[in-house]
Motif scaffolding. Structure first.
Motif, PDB file in Angstrom:
ATOM      1  N   LYS A 108       0.786  -1.242   0.000  1.00 53.37           N
ATOM      2  CA  LYS A 108       0.000   0.000   0.000  1.00 53.37           C
ATOM      3  C   LYS A 108       0.817   1.292   0.000  1.00 53.37           C
ATOM      4  CE  LYS A 108      -4.337   0.086   2.104  1.00 53.37           C
ATOM      5  NZ  LYS A 108      -5.291  -0.317   3.173  1.00 53.37           N
ATOM      6  N   LEU A 113      -2.826   7.042  -4.556  1.00 53.75           N
ATOM      7  CA  LEU A 113      -4.228   7.063  -4.147  1.00 53.75           C
ATOM      8  C   LEU A 113      -5.033   8.054  -4.984  1.00 53.75           C
ATOM      9  CD1 LEU A 113      -3.772   7.098  -0.245  1.00 53.75           C
ATOM     10  CD2 LEU A 113      -4.140   5.114  -1.733  1.00 53.75           C
ATOM     11  N   ASP A 116     -10.420  10.250  -3.335  1.00 57.68           N
ATOM     12  CA  ASP A 116     -11.255   9.735  -2.244  1.00 57.68           C
ATOM     13  C   ASP A 116     -10.493   8.800  -1.303  1.00 57.68           C
ATOM     14  OD1 ASP A 116     -10.983   7.388  -3.693  1.00 57.68           O
ATOM     15  OD2 ASP A 116     -13.105   7.233  -4.250  1.00 57.68           O
ATOM     16  N   ARG A 118      -9.002   5.979  -2.048  1.00 57.34           N
ATOM     17  CA  ARG A 118      -8.899   4.583  -2.493  1.00 57.34           C
ATOM     18  C   ARG A 118      -7.702   4.426  -3.434  1.00 57.34           C
ATOM     19  NH1 ARG A 118     -14.216   2.695  -5.196  1.00 57.34           N
ATOM     20  NH2 ARG A 118     -13.989   4.720  -6.223  1.00 57.34           N
ATOM     21  N   PRO A 119      -7.170   3.189  -3.552  1.00 58.78           N
ATOM     22  CA  PRO A 119      -6.021   2.977  -4.452  1.00 58.78           C
ATOM     23  C   PRO A 119      -6.349   3.318  -5.901  1.00 58.78           C
ATOM     24  CG  PRO A 119      -6.328   1.092  -3.000  1.00 58.78           C
ATOM     25  CD  PRO A 119      -7.523   1.973  -2.807  1.00 58.78           C
ATOM     26  N   GLN A 120      -5.370   3.864  -6.582  1.00 60.10           N
ATOM     27  CA  GLN A 120      -5.485   4.168  -8.017  1.00 60.10           C
ATOM     28  C   GLN A 120      -5.282   2.869  -8.798  1.00 60.10           C
ATOM     29  OE1 GLN A 120      -5.379   7.654  -9.557  1.00 60.10           O
ATOM     30  NE2 GLN A 120      -6.116   6.378 -11.218  1.00 60.10           N
ATOM     31  N   HIS A 121      -6.238   2.542  -9.659  1.00 58.59           N
ATOM     32  CA  HIS A 121      -6.101   1.346 -10.501  1.00 58.59           C
ATOM     33  C   HIS A 121      -5.778   1.763 -11.925  1.00 58.59           C
ATOM     34  CE1 HIS A 121      -7.664  -2.093  -7.992  1.00 58.59           C
ATOM     35  NE2 HIS A 121      -7.874  -1.066  -7.200  1.00 58.59           N
ATOM     36  N   GLU A 305     -15.084  -6.595  -6.569  1.00 59.98           N
ATOM     37  CA  GLU A 305     -14.714  -6.057  -5.256  1.00 59.98           C
ATOM     38  C   GLU A 305     -13.221  -6.275  -5.021  1.00 59.98           C
ATOM     39  OE1 GLU A 305     -16.438  -6.049  -0.673  1.00 59.98           O
ATOM     40  OE2 GLU A 305     -17.196  -7.497  -2.114  1.00 59.98           O
ATOM     41  N   TYR A 306     -12.523  -5.198  -4.726  1.00 66.63           N
ATOM     42  CA  TYR A 306     -11.078  -5.275  -4.445  1.00 66.63           C
ATOM     43  C   TYR A 306     -10.916  -5.380  -2.924  1.00 66.63           C
ATOM     44  CZ  TYR A 306     -10.648  -4.012  -9.365  1.00 66.63           C
ATOM     45  OH  TYR A 306     -10.741  -3.997 -10.737  1.00 66.63           O
ATOM     46  N   GLU A 307     -10.447  -4.319  -2.256  1.00 68.37           N
ATOM     47  CA  GLU A 307     -10.494  -4.345  -0.800  1.00 68.37           C
ATOM     48  C   GLU A 307     -11.944  -4.463  -0.377  1.00 68.37           C
ATOM     49  OE1 GLU A 307      -7.512  -1.815   1.735  1.00 68.37           O
ATOM     50  OE2 GLU A 307      -8.070  -0.667  -0.042  1.00 68.37           O
ATOM     51  N   ASP A 310     -14.651  -1.996  -1.404  1.00 65.60           N
ATOM     52  CA  ASP A 310     -14.214  -1.215  -2.573  1.00 65.60           C
ATOM     53  C   ASP A 310     -14.728  -1.922  -3.826  1.00 65.60           C
ATOM     54  OD1 ASP A 310     -13.025   0.282  -4.554  1.00 65.60           O
ATOM     55  OD2 ASP A 310     -10.957  -0.045  -3.889  1.00 65.60           O
ATOM     56  N   ARG A 312     -16.134  -1.814  -7.565  1.00 65.37           N
ATOM     57  CA  ARG A 312     -16.036  -0.936  -8.743  1.00 65.37           C
ATOM     58  C   ARG A 312     -16.754  -1.578  -9.923  1.00 65.37           C
ATOM     59  NH1 ARG A 312     -10.173   2.102  -8.172  1.00 65.37           N
ATOM     60  NH2 ARG A 312      -9.963   1.769  -5.923  1.00 65.37           N
TER      61      ARG A 312
END
Length: 437
Positions: A108, A113, A116, A118-121, A305-307, A310, A312
């Protein structure tokens, strides 16, 4: 109603592995599409990919849901030697790469990020590189799982690692572990066992098809870091494989099978995925995937669902018919062959012509289009949905659609291999632990 062909064989046993992307087989069975073609089909779950391939080769299975690499590897004699063909590509996308909670926490700090928080994908493996380095410093081998040496999952995991600057290891004729010179040590774990193997600490992460990434989220033991849609947009996944001998002896049966599978794929993607909840109900049954319907629905209905929490939108996480998903493109076969060469499973340089000829001996768009033409004539499919004039090659995949920003063109396999920073190129071979030019 389908026009029934004069079938050479009407009682068939087809194999599959308990994964979401076996859906076309289950749907063709449950919706009566096999019966419409005069076929009496038994579907049988198989213990693992090797048992499944052996079943098709020795005739216990008439055909099967296969890893795209399996017909290619068998035909060129990597592992088992047998001429296997595919008249039907089963799907696009559908896989993910998951890491344990502990590895995720260590990654992490290296992941940018969004506003918001959350991680950038998409998440690059460059965020994993410092974690792997730490483990190396402590003398701990960094282990990850994939499902089979010639699986999409092996090549996708390797692709992701290499794109982030990590060495996923090489194969040689003497050492088929695939771990020569590796920073990350990859080994085979059957798909349904992935979450528990990671939970036990035997592996720190894995690449697998659904529902086994979402299962890690539901069990609270891991976090999917990237889907293969983010890795390579609309990449080819499984195929339907039969022996070349079966196809030659049973040409009408082969077309009938292909027709039923095309109809199932159309149904799966129809009306903006309107049938997906019904498909989830089918797949959740113990005789098919046998996972909790909520877990399967997580990816099958257009989200991922990731985390935990989370969730998307990934509407194309599973594609069964859109974008000519079912057409067996030569360029898809060539990508798999290029990855076999890249990592040393194909030990020596091959000409571009060799790649083309091998692809054409395994992928059979001619059979596919015969089946499609019959469906259109029977008003069971739309003329506009098929690439009638294709030469078997997709338009090149643009750099923007692939994680490392390197375009892929199936018409130039050797030039493509040259463009990849990590991996064998030209006349390079692996000898012992050395790469020889």
């Amino acid at each position: 109603m389908a026009d029934i062909l004069d079938l050479e064989k009407d009682e068939l046993t087809l194999g599959f592995i308990k994964l979401t992307d076996m859906a076309p087989l289950a749907v063709a069975y449950e919706n009566g599409y096999f019966e419409d073609e005069g076929l009496f089909v038994t579907l049988e779950a198989q213990a693992n990919w090797k048992v499944l391939l052996d079943g098709v080769i020795d005739g216990q299975l008439d055909g099967a849901h296969m890893l795209a690499g399996q017909p290619l590897a068998a035909t060129i004699g990597y592992g088992t030697q047998a001429h296997i063909i595919t008249p039907f590509s089963m799907d696009l996308n559908g896989n993910g790469i998951t890491v344990s909670n502990e590895i995720w926490e260590q990654m992490k700090p290296h992941i940018p990020l969004m506003e918001d928080g959350r991680p950038q994908h998409p998440i690059s493996a460059s965020a994993l590189a410092p974690v792997v380095e730490d483990y190396k410093d402590q003398g701990v081998p960094f282990k990850m799982g994939m499902v089979f040496p010639v699986s999409t999952h092996n090549y996708e995991l390797r692709y992701w690692l290499a794109a982030g600057g990590l060495e996923p290891g090489f194969y040689s004729p003497e050492d088929v572990s695939g771990q020569i010179g590796a920073d990350v040590f990859l080994s085979v774990t059957p798909p349904p066992q992935m979450p528990s193997t990671m939970e036990a600490g035997t592996i720190f992460g894995y690449c697998v098809g659904e529902p086994w990434n979402q299962q890690a989220v539901f069990k609270g033991i891991g976090v999917p870091v990237i889907t293969d849609y983010e890795l390579w947009k609309n990449n080819p996944e499984k195929v339907f494989g039969i022996s070349a001998e079966f196809a030659a002896e049973n040409p009408n049966t082969t077309i009938a099978l292909t027709k039923a599978l095309i109809r199932a794929a159309i149904w799966l993607d129809a009306d903006n995925n309107a049938n997906r909840p019904a498909a989830v109900d089918i797949l959740s049954r113990s005789e098919y995937v046998g996972a909790d319907a909520a877990v399967i629905a997580n990816s099958m209905t257009g989200t991922f669902e990731y985390e935990e929490g989370d969730i998307r939108e990934v509407p194309d996480f599973n594609v069964f018919f859109r974008y000519n998903a079912t057409y067996p493109f030569y360029s898809d076969a060539i990508w798999y062959l290029s990855q076999m060469r890249r990592w040393g499973q194909i030990a020596e340089a091959k000409t571009d012509e060799w790649f083309f000829d091998t692809a054409k001996s395994v992928y059979r768009p001619d059979i596919y289009l015969q089946a499609a033409r019959m469906l259109v004539d029977e008003d069971l499919a739309n003329e506009a949905d098929f690439p009638w004039d294709s030469d078997g090659f997709k338009a090149p995949t643009p750099a923007a659609d692939i994680i490392d920003g390197i375009a892929y063109d199936g018409r130039t396999p050797n030039a493509y291999l040259e463009s990849l920073p990590i991996g064998l190129k030209g006349s390079q071979t692996v000898s012992g632990s050395e790469i020889l030019d």
